[in-house]
Design a protein around this motif. Structure first.
Motif: not given
Length: 225
Positions: A14, A18, A22, A28, A30, A74
């Motif tokens: 994670s 992220k 960026t 992104c 998850d 994100v």
């Protein structure tokens, strides 16, 4: 373009995903948060984790969405069926339940459809357990990120301390990580395994910034190809 980052619990997927998103200006996703949301919903509503049909129904009919701050690729918030679950899906109860929930083929199939739908909307860094092998086997860049058992447990304890959610007992967290590894790698449907063409990265003892930079460099080259 899809950058797939797979690996076991606590490997830093994670955090890395992220940061890579960026730096590259990607979105992104998850996927672990999606399985956690289904697990939380089942626990919250008294649904047995062995009830595959009911769990599959949750995954198929309780939409999971993510909240973004303006200009931030994100996601910072997680919702299931319109209810925010950002913090509650990180509890120890959910930690212990999510591998059991994710082992049900009907749950994986339902969430796979949601994952592909979300990722069809742009460039994504997507992290999970089977992204490069099952969900996006044609991803332009595949990464399998891992670390030693002890390092992964140490990171998870630190993460739980910072969030104020989940166990901070090292031995308990380590035991849970090993249990999840066994469940994730031995399930019949979409087991945790590195894709044959994945970049293998062991982050034990490495500066996480170096790991992020290596993936970004590979991703940039993949974009140009």
């Amino acid at each position: 373009m899809i950058i797939a980052i797979d690996g076991p619990s606590g490997a830093g997927k994670s955090t890395v995903a992220k940061a890579v998103a960026t730096k590259l200006g990607f979105n992104c996703l998850d996927t672990g948060a999606m399985y956690r949301s289904v697990a939380w919903y089942a626990l919250e509503h008294g649904i047995s984790l062995d009830d595959a049909s009911s769990l599959g129904d949750i995954a198929a009919n309780r939409p999971i969405s993510f909240g973004h701050c303006e200009g931030d690729p994100v996601p910072r918030r997680v919702f299931i069926d319109g209810e925010e679950v950002t913090d509650v899906i990180r509890t120890a109860d959910v930690d212990r339940s999510v591998s059991t929930v994710s082992a049900h083929p009907c749950v994986r199939e339902a969430l796979l459809e949601q994952q592909r739908r979300i990722a069809s909307e742009g460039n994504y860094v997507i992290e999970g357990r089977d992204i490069g092998t099952v969900v996006f086997p044609n991803a332009e860049l595949k990464v399998f990120l891992t670390a030693s058992n002890e390092e992964r447990a140490r990171r998870r304890v630190l993460q739980n301390e910072q969030r104020g959610v989940g166990s901070v007992d090292f031995e308990e967290v380590l035991a849970d990580i090993l249990r999840r590894d066994e469940l994730d790698s031995s399930r019949q449907n979409a087991p945790l395994v590195a894709a044959e063409d994945a970049l293998l990265l062991d982050s034990t003892g490495r500066d996480i910034a170096d790991v992020i930079e290596e993936i970004c460099e590979r991703g940039a080259r993949a974009c140009e190809a």
